[in-house]
Motif scaffolding. Structure first.
Motif, short mmCIF file in Angstrom:
data_model
loop_
_atom_site.label_atom_id
_atom_site.label_comp_id
_atom_site.label_asym_id
_atom_site.label_seq_id
_atom_site.Cartn_x
_atom_site.Cartn_y
_atom_site.Cartn_z
N ASP A 23 -5.98 -0.77 -4.95
CA ASP A 23 -4.87 -1.43 -4.58
C ASP A 23 -3.91 -0.95 -5.06
O ASP A 23 -4.08 -0.61 -6.36
CB ASP A 23 -5.41 -3.12 -4.87
N PHE A 24 -2.49 -1.27 -4.63
CA PHE A 24 -0.98 -0.94 -5.62
C PHE A 24 -1.33 0.27 -6.90
O PHE A 24 -0.71 0.34 -7.46
CB PHE A 24 -0.73 -2.35 -5.99
N GLY A 25 -1.96 1.90 -5.60
CA GLY A 25 -1.80 2.63 -6.06
C GLY A 25 -0.68 3.48 -6.45
O GLY A 25 0.15 3.58 -4.79
N VAL A 26 -0.56 4.53 -7.23
CA VAL A 26 0.61 5.17 -6.91
C VAL A 26 0.65 6.90 -7.45
O VAL A 26 0.22 7.07 -7.92
CB VAL A 26 1.99 5.29 -7.63
N GLY A 30 0.71 13.23 -8.22
CA GLY A 30 0.16 13.88 -8.60
C GLY A 30 -1.40 14.58 -8.49
O GLY A 30 -1.93 16.03 -7.74
N ASN A 31 -2.04 14.37 -9.31
CA ASN A 31 -3.23 14.18 -9.73
C ASN A 31 -4.76 13.23 -9.37
O ASN A 31 -5.06 14.06 -8.62
CB ASN A 31 -3.04 15.19 -11.25
N THR A 32 -3.94 11.84 -9.84
CA THR A 32 -4.57 10.77 -9.67
C THR A 32 -3.61 9.62 -9.88
O THR A 32 -2.24 9.76 -9.33
CB THR A 32 -5.26 10.60 -11.35
N TRP A 33 -4.09 8.58 -8.90
CA TRP A 33 -3.62 7.00 -8.96
C TRP A 33 -3.21 5.96 -10.03
O TRP A 33 -3.95 6.31 -10.88
CB TRP A 33 -4.15 6.21 -7.48
N GLU A 34 -1.75 5.92 -9.84
CA GLU A 34 -1.72 4.86 -11.44
C GLU A 34 -1.53 3.91 -10.53
O GLU A 34 -0.73 3.94 -9.38
CB GLU A 34 -0.26 5.62 -12.08
N ILE A 35 -1.50 3.09 -11.01
CA ILE A 35 -1.44 1.37 -10.31
C ILE A 35 -0.36 0.89 -11.28
O ILE A 35 0.49 0.88 -11.63
CB ILE A 35 -2.83 0.15 -11.58
N ASP A 36 0.11 0.19 -9.69
CA ASP A 36 1.80 -0.11 -9.98
C ASP A 36 1.97 -1.38 -9.68
O ASP A 36 1.62 -2.54 -9.44
CB ASP A 36 2.20 -0.16 -8.43
N GLU A 37 1.90 -1.97 -11.50
CA GLU A 37 1.49 -3.53 -11.84
C GLU A 37 2.88 -4.49 -11.44
O GLU A 37 2.83 -5.43 -11.12
CB GLU A 37 1.83 -3.16 -13.67
N LEU A 38 4.08 -3.57 -11.16
CA LEU A 38 5.23 -4.81 -10.68
C LEU A 38 4.91 -5.13 -9.21
O LEU A 38 5.03 -6.53 -9.02
CB LEU A 38 6.44 -3.72 -10.77
N ALA A 39 3.84 -3.89 -8.16
CA ALA A 39 3.56 -4.90 -7.25
C ALA A 39 2.56 -5.45 -7.18
O ALA A 39 2.83 -6.89 -6.25
CB ALA A 39 3.70 -3.35 -6.81
N LYS A 40 1.52 -5.10 -7.98
CA LYS A 40 0.89 -5.86 -8.09
C LYS A 40 0.75 -7.65 -8.13
O LYS A 40 0.49 -8.01 -7.67
CB LYS A 40 -0.46 -5.45 -8.94
N GLN A 41 1.92 -7.49 -9.82
CA GLN A 41 2.29 -9.23 -10.13
C GLN A 41 2.88 -9.40 -8.72
O GLN A 41 2.78 -10.76 -8.81
CB GLN A 41 2.80 -8.90 -11.37
N GLU A 42 3.52 -9.12 -7.95
CA GLU A 42 4.47 -10.06 -6.75
C GLU A 42 3.77 -10.09 -6.24
O GLU A 42 3.73 -10.80 -5.76
CB GLU A 42 5.53 -8.57 -6.79
N TYR A 43 2.62 -9.24 -4.99
CA TYR A 43 1.47 -9.81 -4.41
C TYR A 43 0.36 -11.03 -5.24
O TYR A 43 0.68 -12.08 -4.27
CB TYR A 43 1.14 -8.18 -4.66
N GLU A 44 0.13 -11.06 -6.69
CA GLU A 44 -0.40 -12.58 -6.49
C GLU A 44 -0.15 -13.13 -7.28
O GLU A 44 -0.48 -13.94 -6.29
CB GLU A 44 -1.11 -11.35 -8.20
N LYS A 45 1.59 -13.17 -7.25
CA LYS A 45 2.61 -14.16 -6.79
C LYS A 45 2.43 -15.14 -5.63
O LYS A 45 2.93 -15.95 -5.60
CB LYS A 45 3.74 -14.35 -7.70
#
Length: 144
Positions: A43-46, A49-64
């Protein structure tokens, strides 16, 4: 087959696309390791090029966005009673006539209202605690 460009954007091409020379030169075919990683998007992965990084801002906005903007005063009172804060809160409210009117006559209470902010400060509750209280209170059955 999955390919990625220099911007790490992913594209799908078929074997026929490859035979017909339709795959741009800057595209690289994903490796098996990349395919496995790409298939397991969190969830909220960006994709980097090799792996997924978590988009913390999108995650926080969703949780809010999950926090109710309002709850009924019935829900608020029942929840506060269940956690032992109703009497403390009503003692604070009774010291201010404006708070009393809002507490007694409003149908609902807004998360961002001045009353909630002041009561939170008086009871030493931070924003996360208040958000959690609104989440829990909103689960109390509401009559239609």
């Amino acid at each position: 087959m999955l390919y990625q460009n220099k911007k790490n954007e992913i594209f799908i091409y078929t074997y026929l696309d490859k035979l017909n020379g339709l795959i741009p030169k800057d595209m690289k075919k994903l490796t098996k390791t990349q395919l496995i990683a790409y298939a397991n998007k969190p969830d909220f992965g960006v994709w980097n090029g090799n792996t997924w990084e978590i988009d913390e801002l999108a995650k926080q906005e969703y949780e809010k966005s999950l926090i109710p903007k309002t709850i009924t005063l019935r829900q608020a009172r029942l929840y506060l009673l269940s956690i032992g804060l109703l009497d403390d809160l009503e003692n604070i409210i009774n010291q201010n006539r404006g708070y009393q009117i809002e507490w007694e006559y409003a149908n609902q209470i807004e998360r961002e209202s001045p009353l909630v902010k002041i009561l939170g400060q008086t009871l030493n509750l931070d924003d996360e605690q208040i958000d959690n209280m609104f989440m829990e209170a909103s689960k109390i059955w509401q009559k239609n």
